[in-house]
Scaffold this motif. Sequence first.
Motif, PDB file in Angstrom:
ATOM      1  N   HIS A 129      30.919  13.298  27.149  1.00 26.95           N
ATOM      2  CA  HIS A 129      30.672  13.604  25.835  1.00 26.95           C
ATOM      3  C   HIS A 129      31.151  14.556  25.240  1.00 26.95           C
ATOM      4  N   LEU A 130      31.398  15.638  26.116  1.00 25.09           N
ATOM      5  CA  LEU A 130      31.989  16.866  25.776  1.00 25.09           C
ATOM      6  C   LEU A 130      33.579  16.746  25.767  1.00 25.09           C
ATOM      7  N   ARG A 131      34.142  15.844  26.764  1.00 26.03           N
ATOM      8  CA  ARG A 131      35.572  15.595  26.540  1.00 26.03           C
ATOM      9  C   ARG A 131      35.872  14.445  25.271  1.00 26.03           C
ATOM     10  N   ARG A 132      34.937  13.604  25.078  1.00 25.65           N
ATOM     11  CA  ARG A 132      35.376  13.111  24.054  1.00 25.65           C
ATOM     12  C   ARG A 132      35.230  13.627  22.597  1.00 25.65           C
ATOM     13  N   PRO A 181      12.505   9.436  34.762  1.00 24.20           N
ATOM     14  CA  PRO A 181      13.307  10.624  35.335  1.00 24.20           C
ATOM     15  C   PRO A 181      14.544  10.247  35.763  1.00 24.20           C
ATOM     16  N   PHE A 182      15.499  11.166  35.598  1.00 25.51           N
ATOM     17  CA  PHE A 182      17.089  10.921  35.907  1.00 25.51           C
ATOM     18  C   PHE A 182      17.346  12.214  36.937  1.00 25.51           C
ATOM     19  N   SER A 183      18.591  11.884  37.340  1.00 25.54           N
ATOM     20  CA  SER A 183      19.329  12.708  38.081  1.00 25.54           C
ATOM     21  C   SER A 183      20.181  13.643  37.780  1.00 25.54           C
ATOM     22  N   LEU A 184      20.040  14.997  38.419  1.00 22.12           N
ATOM     23  CA  LEU A 184      20.701  16.047  37.482  1.00 22.12           C
ATOM     24  C   LEU A 184      22.328  15.556  37.737  1.00 22.12           C
ATOM     25  N   LYS A 185      22.671  14.882  38.717  1.00 19.31           N
ATOM     26  CA  LYS A 185      24.154  14.676  38.609  1.00 19.31           C
ATOM     27  C   LYS A 185      24.549  13.689  37.452  1.00 19.31           C
ATOM     28  N   GLU A 186      23.553  12.760  37.311  1.00 21.39           N
ATOM     29  CA  GLU A 186      24.017  11.727  36.171  1.00 21.39           C
ATOM     30  C   GLU A 186      23.974  12.541  34.828  1.00 21.39           C
ATOM     31  N   LEU A 187      22.967  13.396  34.702  1.00 17.03           N
ATOM     32  CA  LEU A 187      22.999  14.235  33.434  1.00 17.03           C
ATOM     33  C   LEU A 187      24.300  15.064  33.359  1.00 17.03           C
ATOM     34  N   THR A 188      24.798  15.762  34.401  1.00 19.89           N
ATOM     35  CA  THR A 188      26.108  16.343  34.303  1.00 19.89           C
ATOM     36  C   THR A 188      27.308  15.534  34.015  1.00 19.89           C
ATOM     37  N   ALA A 189      27.293  14.378  34.653  1.00 22.53           N
ATOM     38  CA  ALA A 189      28.292  13.450  34.330  1.00 22.53           C
ATOM     39  C   ALA A 189      28.388  13.073  32.770  1.00 22.53           C
ATOM     40  N   ARG A 190      26.945  12.679  32.534  1.00 20.25           N
ATOM     41  CA  ARG A 190      27.049  12.352  30.848  1.00 20.25           C
ATOM     42  C   ARG A 190      27.558  13.467  29.960  1.00 20.25           C
ATOM     43  N   LYS A 236      15.175   2.975  22.040  1.00 19.93           N
ATOM     44  CA  LYS A 236      16.537   3.265  22.433  1.00 19.93           C
ATOM     45  C   LYS A 236      17.459   2.889  21.246  1.00 19.93           C
ATOM     46  N   ILE A 237      16.919   1.765  20.633  1.00 22.62           N
ATOM     47  CA  ILE A 237      17.778   1.275  19.517  1.00 22.62           C
ATOM     48  C   ILE A 237      17.697   2.202  18.336  1.00 22.62           C
ATOM     49  N   ARG A 238      16.543   2.545  18.073  1.00 25.22           N
ATOM     50  CA  ARG A 238      16.069   3.556  17.047  1.00 25.22           C
ATOM     51  C   ARG A 238      16.658   4.846  17.070  1.00 25.22           C
ATOM     52  N   GLY A 239      16.886   5.254  18.334  1.00 24.17           N
ATOM     53  CA  GLY A 239      17.666   6.564  18.518  1.00 24.17           C
ATOM     54  C   GLY A 239      19.063   6.475  18.347  1.00 24.17           C
ATOM     55  N   LEU A 240      19.532   5.581  18.913  1.00 18.70           N
ATOM     56  CA  LEU A 240      20.956   5.409  18.496  1.00 18.70           C
ATOM     57  C   LEU A 240      21.519   4.992  17.538  1.00 18.70           C
ATOM     58  N   SER A 241      20.652   4.172  16.453  1.00 20.43           N
ATOM     59  CA  SER A 241      20.705   3.921  15.393  1.00 20.43           C
ATOM     60  C   SER A 241      20.540   5.133  14.256  1.00 20.43           C
ATOM     61  N   LEU A 242      19.963   6.207  14.895  1.00 22.39           N
ATOM     62  CA  LEU A 242      19.840   7.500  14.107  1.00 22.39           C
ATOM     63  C   LEU A 242      21.030   8.201  14.236  1.00 22.39           C
ATOM     64  N   GLY A 243      21.757   8.120  15.284  1.00 27.18           N
ATOM     65  CA  GLY A 243      23.194   8.911  15.558  1.00 27.18           C
ATOM     66  C   GLY A 243      23.060   9.521  16.732  1.00 27.18           C
ATOM     67  N   ALA A 244      22.091   9.128  17.769  1.00 24.62           N
ATOM     68  CA  ALA A 244      22.462   9.837  18.978  1.00 24.62           C
ATOM     69  C   ALA A 244      23.749   8.915  19.598  1.00 24.62           C
ATOM     70  N   ASP A 245      24.349   9.491  20.684  1.00 24.30           N
ATOM     71  CA  ASP A 245      25.318   9.175  21.234  1.00 24.30           C
ATOM     72  C   ASP A 245      25.017   8.546  22.778  1.00 24.30           C
ATOM     73  N   ASP A 246      23.794   8.917  22.992  1.00 23.84           N
ATOM     74  CA  ASP A 246      23.690   8.451  24.649  1.00 23.84           C
ATOM     75  C   ASP A 246      21.916   8.554  24.512  1.00 23.84           C
ATOM     76  N   TYR A 247      21.230   7.701  25.590  1.00 27.56           N
ATOM     77  CA  TYR A 247      19.999   7.880  25.999  1.00 27.56           C
ATOM     78  C   TYR A 247      19.842   7.872  27.346  1.00 27.56           C
ATOM     79  N   LEU A 248      19.099   8.827  27.891  1.00 32.67           N
ATOM     80  CA  LEU A 248      18.866   9.060  29.171  1.00 32.67           C
ATOM     81  C   LEU A 248      17.300   9.055  29.639  1.00 32.67           C
ATOM     82  N   THR A 249      16.912   8.042  30.417  1.00 31.39           N
ATOM     83  CA  THR A 249      15.539   7.779  30.628  1.00 31.39           C
ATOM     84  C   THR A 249      15.001   8.819  31.841  1.00 31.39           C
TER      85      THR A 249
END
Length: 236
Positions: free
Chosen positions: A118-121, A105-114, A90-103
């Motif tokens: 990010h699009l609004r921002r 399995p994740f819910s599709l609702k959480e994916l959509t919310a994130r 997670k630290i490596r990915g974010l330090s290379l420029g990623a804005d977020d990290y989703l582990t």
Amino acid sequence: MVEQSKILIVEDDYEIARIMRDHLDRDGFQVTWASTGMEGWEDFKADDYSLVIVDLMMPEMDGFTLCETIRLESDVPLLIVSAKNEDESKIRGLSLGADDYLTKPFSLKELTARVHSHLRRYERYTKKHYNEQIIHYKHGLAIDFLNEAVFLDKELLFLTAKEREILFFLAKNPFITFEKAKIYEHVWQLMNVDGNNTVTVHIKSLRTKLEDTGKQAKFIQTVWGVGYRFIGEQVG
């Protein structure tokens, strides 16, 4: 903007990619899927995406390298989705420029919310960026990134395509030192070979046009034994 946004998914697991693609497609997004890191990079260069979803463990080019490569080129939101749950990843990915990290399995609702968050921002950032498209620096340099124009003391400079690409690459990543090989591979899109002095020649020509040939660099600084970095100071 959100309903028309283009999203690139870079994921080698067909089922996971299909589920994300179908879900985001139903939510009104235009979705492109790439199954390898290299394919994802080629797709990214070929279109204008509003967000990129990247898996880490992929063939040809892993997600870390893809995130780093995209971030050097664009400020587009990068969302990593990965089964790797270690803090180091997670630290490596974010330090290379990623804005977020989703582990996974994740819910599709959480994916959509994130994604929406990010699009609004990004939309707010993009509007601000376009309003400030011409960046002014000390010593009379001005760069219009949107229209790809460079001015010195209000006079338009006639740069070659490669000179302009080198300047834009360095100026978009100020105070970061890049090896000559990294600059060559980014600008020429070719693998560097030992003894290649192409970047050195172009930097010399670029400095002459920028009137930056004195002992104290104003814009492009040589980091001896390593490479070059942009040190122009913004004003206004």
